[in-house]
Enzyme design. Sequence first.
Site, short mmCIF file in Angstrom:
data_model
loop_
_atom_site.label_atom_id
_atom_site.label_comp_id
_atom_site.label_asym_id
_atom_site.label_seq_id
_atom_site.Cartn_x
_atom_site.Cartn_y
_atom_site.Cartn_z
N ALA A 66 0.86 -1.18 0.00
CA ALA A 66 0.00 0.00 0.00
C ALA A 66 0.90 1.23 0.00
O ALA A 66 2.06 1.17 0.44
CB ALA A 66 -0.89 -0.02 1.24
N GLY A 111 0.59 -4.95 0.89
CA GLY A 111 -0.58 -4.97 0.01
C GLY A 111 -0.32 -5.70 -1.31
O GLY A 111 -1.25 -6.16 -1.96
N GLU A 114 -0.86 -9.25 -0.45
CA GLU A 114 -2.31 -9.39 -0.24
C GLU A 114 -3.04 -9.43 -1.59
O GLU A 114 -3.97 -10.22 -1.78
CB GLU A 114 -2.82 -8.25 0.65
CG GLU A 114 -2.30 -8.38 2.08
CD GLU A 114 -2.57 -7.15 2.92
OE1 GLU A 114 -2.22 -6.02 2.48
OE2 GLU A 114 -3.10 -7.30 4.03
N GLU A 134 4.47 -4.99 7.28
CA GLU A 134 3.76 -3.85 7.88
C GLU A 134 4.24 -3.50 9.29
O GLU A 134 4.26 -2.33 9.67
CB GLU A 134 2.24 -4.12 7.92
CG GLU A 134 1.57 -4.11 6.55
CD GLU A 134 1.56 -5.46 5.87
OE1 GLU A 134 2.29 -6.38 6.31
OE2 GLU A 134 0.82 -5.60 4.88
#
Length: 260
Positions: A66, A111, A114, A134
């Site tokens: 992200a 992300g 993911e 993260e």
Amino acid sequence: MTEPVLLSSDRDAVRVLTVNRPDKLNALNAATLDALDEAFRAADADPAVRVVVLTGAGAKAFVAGADIAEMNTLSPAEGRDFSLRGQRMMRRIETLSKPVVAMVNGFALGGGLELAMSCHLRIAADTAKIGQPEVNLGLIPGFGGSQRLLRLAGRAATLELCLTGAPVDAARALELGIVNRVVPAAELEQQAMALATQLAGSAPLALRGVLDCINYGGECGIEEGLAYEAAQFGLMFSTDDMREGTGAFLERRKPAFKGR
Ligand code: COA
């Protein structure tokens, strides 16, 4: 003119979507999440598309996570919304009615992992680096990583990746069951397209039946899951493709599936 954050091209029945922010290692900002959501909605609705391949632009990254710059200033409520936005998009991919192949061409972090895990199959370059880093940012996975990695690779691997934040190489990711195949980087595109083309020649409604059994039947108890499978199995007998597939076998010829 600014470059689009997502590129789309069709090769016969295979749609190739490419996250296109190579200068930011294809980090997922809000605009990219929305572009992916719309692109997968469109691919799902288009009967000419039988398989989607998802990758990242450039040689270095699939998606490096992200967008950290965008997240840096979010409030708690905005953080929650950002998480939900990503989760909704990735759930759309996971529950798509046609197979999605992640072509993992480099870093798949946070992300990015993911996103790859929301795809149905993952084929990775031997140079790929894969992880949930993260915690190094004072964060946790927010686009479903804690849930999908757990289901994909089990508690030990999930706790190791998410608690340490340390990435693993492609070979280790294969051992852990996080990716399906690892190939030399130079062969990645050719091998991913060969896999996608094979799937594109298969019976679309049967592929959908398999996806539904895994996505829905796989999340309930064994009795319900088996009943769901039997119902899907029965549904196949209503399709022309089932008559074609079994008939072609008996006539010793190649089937021609039509998605009906
Ligand atoms: N969000 C926003 N920008 C990112 C990013 C992310 N997740 N990952 C990389 N970038 C940007 C960098 O800020 C840099 O931008 P700049 O040139 O404008 O400064 C550019 O992409 C190149 O990254 P850089 O860090 O210089 O490349 P590197 O080869 O030295 O390192 C990584 C590669 C993947 C190890 C490193 O970029 C990294 O750790 N990224 C973050 C991974 C992460 O924590 N992801 C989870 C986020 S929740």
